[in-house]
Design a protein around this motif. Structure first.
Motif, PDB file in Angstrom:
ATOM      1  N   ALA A  73       1.028  -1.359  -0.397  1.00 54.80           N
ATOM      2  CA  ALA A  73      -0.186  -0.241  -0.086  1.00 54.80           C
ATOM      3  C   ALA A  73       1.114   1.144   0.210  1.00 54.80           C
ATOM      4  O   ALA A  73       0.454   2.094  -0.879  1.00 54.80           O
ATOM      5  CB  ALA A  73      -1.567   0.052   1.409  1.00 54.80           C
ATOM      6  N   MET A 220      -4.371  -1.250  -1.305  1.00 58.31           N
ATOM      7  CA  MET A 220      -5.100   0.070  -1.030  1.00 58.31           C
ATOM      8  C   MET A 220      -5.948  -0.089  -0.058  1.00 58.31           C
ATOM      9  O   MET A 220      -6.136   1.116   0.212  1.00 58.31           O
ATOM     10  CB  MET A 220      -4.875   0.760  -2.270  1.00 58.31           C
ATOM     11  CG  MET A 220      -2.990   0.872  -3.488  1.00 58.31           C
ATOM     12  SD  MET A 220      -3.666   1.552  -4.685  1.00 58.31           S
ATOM     13  CE  MET A 220      -4.145   3.200  -4.370  1.00 58.31           C
ATOM     14  N   ARG A 221      -6.640  -0.647  -0.527  1.00 53.81           N
ATOM     15  CA  ARG A 221      -8.201  -0.886  -0.287  1.00 53.81           C
ATOM     16  C   ARG A 221      -7.950  -1.160   1.013  1.00 53.81           C
ATOM     17  O   ARG A 221      -8.753  -0.371   2.258  1.00 53.81           O
ATOM     18  CB  ARG A 221      -9.440  -1.514  -0.997  1.00 53.81           C
ATOM     19  CG  ARG A 221      -9.614  -1.341  -1.422  1.00 53.81           C
ATOM     20  CD  ARG A 221     -10.416  -2.994  -2.892  1.00 53.81           C
ATOM     21  NE  ARG A 221     -10.749  -2.726  -4.207  1.00 53.81           N
ATOM     22  CZ  ARG A 221     -10.803  -3.314  -5.166  1.00 53.81           C
ATOM     23  NH1 ARG A 221     -10.020  -4.290  -5.105  1.00 53.81           N
ATOM     24  NH2 ARG A 221     -11.770  -2.633  -5.997  1.00 53.81           N
ATOM     25  N   PRO A 224      -5.754   2.668   3.587  1.00 55.33           N
ATOM     26  CA  PRO A 224      -6.451   4.072   3.244  1.00 55.33           C
ATOM     27  C   PRO A 224      -5.096   5.008   4.105  1.00 55.33           C
ATOM     28  O   PRO A 224      -4.427   5.987   3.088  1.00 55.33           O
ATOM     29  CB  PRO A 224      -7.229   4.349   3.259  1.00 55.33           C
ATOM     30  CG  PRO A 224      -8.352   2.943   4.004  1.00 55.33           C
ATOM     31  CD  PRO A 224      -7.422   1.839   3.937  1.00 55.33           C
ATOM     32  N   VAL A 227      -2.426   4.471   2.653  1.00 57.94           N
ATOM     33  CA  VAL A 227      -1.806   5.320   1.231  1.00 57.94           C
ATOM     34  C   VAL A 227      -2.325   7.055   0.966  1.00 57.94           C
ATOM     35  O   VAL A 227      -1.477   7.667  -0.109  1.00 57.94           O
ATOM     36  CB  VAL A 227      -3.200   5.000   0.602  1.00 57.94           C
ATOM     37  CG1 VAL A 227      -3.335   6.289  -1.141  1.00 57.94           C
ATOM     38  CG2 VAL A 227      -2.979   3.670  -0.148  1.00 57.94           C
ATOM     39  N   SER A 228      -2.411   7.499   2.307  1.00 60.48           N
ATOM     40  CA  SER A 228      -2.664   8.539   2.146  1.00 60.48           C
ATOM     41  C   SER A 228      -1.688   9.944   3.710  1.00 60.48           C
ATOM     42  O   SER A 228      -1.271  10.173   3.287  1.00 60.48           O
ATOM     43  CB  SER A 228      -4.131   9.759   1.684  1.00 60.48           C
ATOM     44  OG  SER A 228      -3.347  10.562   1.758  1.00 60.48           O
ATOM     45  N   VAL A 234      -8.441  10.604   0.458  1.00 65.90           N
ATOM     46  CA  VAL A 234      -8.296   9.586   0.043  1.00 65.90           C
ATOM     47  C   VAL A 234      -8.893   8.513   1.359  1.00 65.90           C
ATOM     48  O   VAL A 234      -9.500   7.219   1.047  1.00 65.90           O
ATOM     49  CB  VAL A 234      -6.988   9.165  -0.145  1.00 65.90           C
ATOM     50  CG1 VAL A 234      -6.424   7.974   0.013  1.00 65.90           C
ATOM     51  CG2 VAL A 234      -6.591  10.131  -1.470  1.00 65.90           C
ATOM     52  N   THR A 235      -8.193   9.006   2.142  1.00 62.64           N
ATOM     53  CA  THR A 235      -8.372   7.865   3.769  1.00 62.64           C
ATOM     54  C   THR A 235      -9.621   8.106   4.324  1.00 62.64           C
ATOM     55  O   THR A 235     -10.417   6.534   3.991  1.00 62.64           O
ATOM     56  CB  THR A 235      -7.269   8.609   4.841  1.00 62.64           C
ATOM     57  OG1 THR A 235      -6.116   8.542   4.471  1.00 62.64           O
ATOM     58  CG2 THR A 235      -8.021   7.547   5.850  1.00 62.64           C
ATOM     59  N   CYS A 238     -12.101   5.933   1.015  1.00 68.18           N
ATOM     60  CA  CYS A 238     -12.068   4.960   1.304  1.00 68.18           C
ATOM     61  C   CYS A 238     -12.086   3.853   2.493  1.00 68.18           C
ATOM     62  O   CYS A 238     -13.025   2.806   2.355  1.00 68.18           O
ATOM     63  CB  CYS A 238     -10.693   4.807   0.216  1.00 68.18           C
ATOM     64  SG  CYS A 238     -10.281   4.718  -0.757  1.00 68.18           S
ATOM     65  N   LEU A 245     -11.179   2.027  -4.855  1.00 66.87           N
ATOM     66  CA  LEU A 245      -9.975   2.546  -5.398  1.00 66.87           C
ATOM     67  C   LEU A 245     -10.030   3.677  -5.719  1.00 66.87           C
ATOM     68  O   LEU A 245     -10.336   3.812  -6.793  1.00 66.87           O
ATOM     69  CB  LEU A 245      -8.909   1.057  -5.987  1.00 66.87           C
ATOM     70  CG  LEU A 245      -7.890   1.127  -6.621  1.00 66.87           C
ATOM     71  CD1 LEU A 245      -7.209   0.857  -5.564  1.00 66.87           C
ATOM     72  CD2 LEU A 245      -8.191   0.334  -8.046  1.00 66.87           C
ATOM     73  N   LYS A 247      -7.091   7.453  -6.130  1.00 65.51           N
ATOM     74  CA  LYS A 247      -5.416   7.991  -5.835  1.00 65.51           C
ATOM     75  C   LYS A 247      -5.550   9.452  -5.926  1.00 65.51           C
ATOM     76  O   LYS A 247      -6.018   9.747  -7.065  1.00 65.51           O
ATOM     77  CB  LYS A 247      -4.601   6.720  -6.476  1.00 65.51           C
ATOM     78  CG  LYS A 247      -2.857   7.316  -5.402  1.00 65.51           C
ATOM     79  CD  LYS A 247      -2.672   6.791  -4.566  1.00 65.51           C
ATOM     80  CE  LYS A 247      -1.518   8.306  -4.364  1.00 65.51           C
ATOM     81  NZ  LYS A 247      -0.906   9.253  -4.566  1.00 65.51           N
TER      82      LYS A 247
END
Length: 327
Positions: A73, A220-221, A224, A227-228, A234-235, A238, A245, A247
């Motif tokens: 991720a 990524m799922r 989250p 990822v952010s 994003v966070t 998600c 998904l 970005k």
């Protein structure tokens, strides 16, 4: 790289008066990949910037990168430099027998305020490990170690790693790269059309279990926050929408997909990051989602004297195009 005759996407109001407008391009694809909504020319190549990171992660996984769900991720992240992000990037490097001196992204400070204060309080200064792309760079280095490629030149466009990235970006989007420059982190930055970007996210989202595409998407799922970071669209979106998904990329780029393959991509002409939350929230409303995070990011307050006096939200013309009521 705005396209011709870009469309009004968002209004910024203060005291009931439109103070600013964000224009750009947007595409929504159905589960079969056909265009449902198209605003402006979505076949014009753009720089997706960090919205390409999930595709780069697919390329690294295909080339032999292995890691935990967390480090995979983080390979797709534009993180805020919080402790969990820094620790994850260091873990990726350590697993490959490297340390942060191998990173070729620029030195930076954490972007999240509490993390920044703690970093400075502990005597820290700008460091490559704090750069928002350090997870990607750590994964690129780990991929090179696994594949037996040179680690010192991993950012060179002619490097085997970057050639693998090019092949997967073109394959997943179904469109050739028409230009290459240098991203903010020093890695190659490639252009593809918005429609190809949306299509590529749909392919990741619906890929077969165990494939590099599905491994990247599922990581990524599942993570989250990696990822952010704290309190980002994003966070929060998600976490609220099962299987989403999504970005973001620098200069106002978004890409997202649902598990059934419906996908979305957008580019804001002025590159403003404040446009991102309301745009994705509006796409999610179009797809039938209406939770607290969707509503919060769909109408972001404009402050005056520390209190809300206006809002950043979808323009009436966009709401009409999507047959949505205002928030």
């Amino acid at each position: 790289m705005p396209g011709p005759a870009s469309s009004e996407l968002l209004d910024v109001t203060r005291g009931g008066v439109v103070e600013s407008r964000h224009r750009g391009s947007l595409v929504l694809l159905d589960a079969s990949g056909d265009v449902e909504v198209e605003l402006s020319d979505v076949t014009v190549p753009i720089f997706p910037r960090s919205a390409l990171k999930p595709l780069q992660t697919v390329a690294m996984l295909a080339a032999g990168f292995t890691g935990s769900t967390q480090t995979i991720a983080l390979a797709s992240a534009s993180h805020l430099g919080e402790p969990v992000h820094v620790a994850g990037a260091r873990a990726t490097l350590a697993a490959a027998g490297l340390d942060e001196t191998a990173l070729r992204c620029p030195p930076d400070l954490p972007a999240q305020p509490a993390a920044l204060l703690a970093w400075i309080r502990d005597g820290g200064g700008p460091a490559a490990i704090c750069h928002n792309c350090s997870g990607k760079h750590a994964a690129m280095l780990a991929t090179c170690v696994t594949a037996g490629w040179d680690t010192a030149t991993y950012l060179d466009p002619s490097h085997p790693l970057q050639q693998v990235v090019v092949s997967h970006v073109e394959r997943l989007g179904g469109s050739p790269i028409t230009a290459t420059s240098v991203d903010g982190c020093g890695a190659p930055a490639h252009t593809i059309p918005l429609r190809a970007l949306g299509h590529s996210f749909a392919r990741l989202s619906t890929a077969d279990a165990g494939s590099p595409e599905r491994v990247a998407a599922d990581a990524m799922r599942a993570e989250p926050m990696l990822v952010s970071g704290t309190a980002t669209p994003v966070t929060e979106l998600c976490l609220e929408i099962p299987g989403l998904l999504a970005k973001n990329g620098a200069e106002g780029v978004w890409a997202a997909a649902l598990p059934d393959g419906r996908s979305f991509a957008a580019k804001v002409d002025d590159g403003s990051a404040r446009a991102l939350g309301p745009l994705l929230a509006t796409a999610l409303r179009y797809w039938g989602h209406d939770g607290p995070a969707v509503r919060r990011w769909g109408a972001v307050p404009v402050l005056g004297g520390g209190r809300p006096v206006g809002v950043v939200t979808a323009a009436p013309s966009l709401l009409q195009r999507l047959s949505l009521p205002p928030l």
